[in-house]
Design an enzyme around this catalytic site. Structure first.
Site: not given
Ligand code: PGA
Length: 256
Positions: A14, A16, A110, A112, A181, A187, A220
């Site tokens: 991904n 991003k 996701h 985010e 996730e 991250g 991560s």
């Protein structure tokens, strides 16, 4: 050890909101140059297992990647899709458009998107339907916040997120991939331990009631921790953010 799972492994990068025509070209060249020889016989065996590999890039670069990845064995994915099929939805990208330019996969829900774009689990389920209608395979992301885990609520939160997707029925479940996730691991350099991830994956599999469902871990994932995560019986691969921007890291995760 039990019987090895028949679920095909999957590693999805991904990217991003990263990249440029030039940096993408360099990264893709390095990925397509392909692995240094796997260093151990275990790795060599693993590399020969069938494994889906795909890269999810920003919308504007999808045509560039579609060209570069043609016949490479690496598939193409997008990072989001509209719930709508077509029409007056300024700024939206439909599933049919993604399929049209060569995408076969799309990430939906996701964290985010949930966090910064207020996507509810109902919207995420609608995106699953939109993706499937366009012939795309959705990778549906779920995961708890750190406060949820600390309050002992991680499993409840994840089940609430899954509920509208589960309600779509077993025909739909057979055509999607899930990604667990934990938000606190994305991250941050903090990875769930293999045991924490395995526990949640097993709970998700039981809740969804499907032994065939592929469940990826994300948060991560790096070359150094991939193998121990993938050794867990209910972890079927990874959704990789930061490490997918480094070709050698990404290839080492695929090799694991
Ligand atoms: P990360 O991101 O690997 O950089 O933690 C994972 C993701 O958000 O999909």
């Amino acid at each position: 050890m039990g019987v090895p799972s028949l679920r095909k492994r999957l590693v999805a990068g991904n990217w991003k909101m990263n990249g440029s025509l030039e940096s993408n070209r360099r990264l893709l060249n390095e990925i397509l140059a392909r692995p240094e020889e796997p260093s151990s016989s275990a790795q060599r065996d693993a590399a020969q297992q069938p494994c889906d590999v795909l890269v999810c890039a920003p919308f504007v670069y999808l045509p560039q990647l579609a060209d570069a990845l043609r016949d490479s064995g690496i598939a193409l994915g997008a990072q989001d899709v509209s719930v709508h099929a077509k029409g007056a939805y300024t700024g939206e990208i439909s599933g049919a458009m993604l399929a049209d330019i060569g995408c076969r996969w799309v990430i939906v829900g996701h964290s985010e998107r949930r966090q910064y774009h207020q996507e509810s689990s109902a919207v995420v389920a609608a995106k699953v339907v939109a993706a499937l209608d366009a012939g795309l395979t959705p990778i549906v992301c779920v995961g708890e916040q750190l406060a949820d885990r600390q309050a002992g609520q991680a499993a409840c939160v994840v089940q609430d997120q899954l509920e509208p997707v589960k309600a779509l029925g077993s025909d739909v479940l057979a055509r999607i991939v899930l990604a667990y996730e934990p938000v606190w691991a994305i991250g941050t350099g903090l990875t769930a331990t293999p045991e924490q991830a395995q526990e949640m994956h097993a709970q998700i599999r039981a809740f969804m009631g499907s032994g065939e469902l592929r469940i990826l871990y994300g948060g991560s994932v790096k070359a150094d921790n991939a193998a121990e995560l993938f050794a867990m019986p209910d972890i079927d691969g990874a959704l990789v953010g930061g490490a997918s921007l480094d070709a050698q890291e990404f290839l080492r995760i695929v090799a694991a």
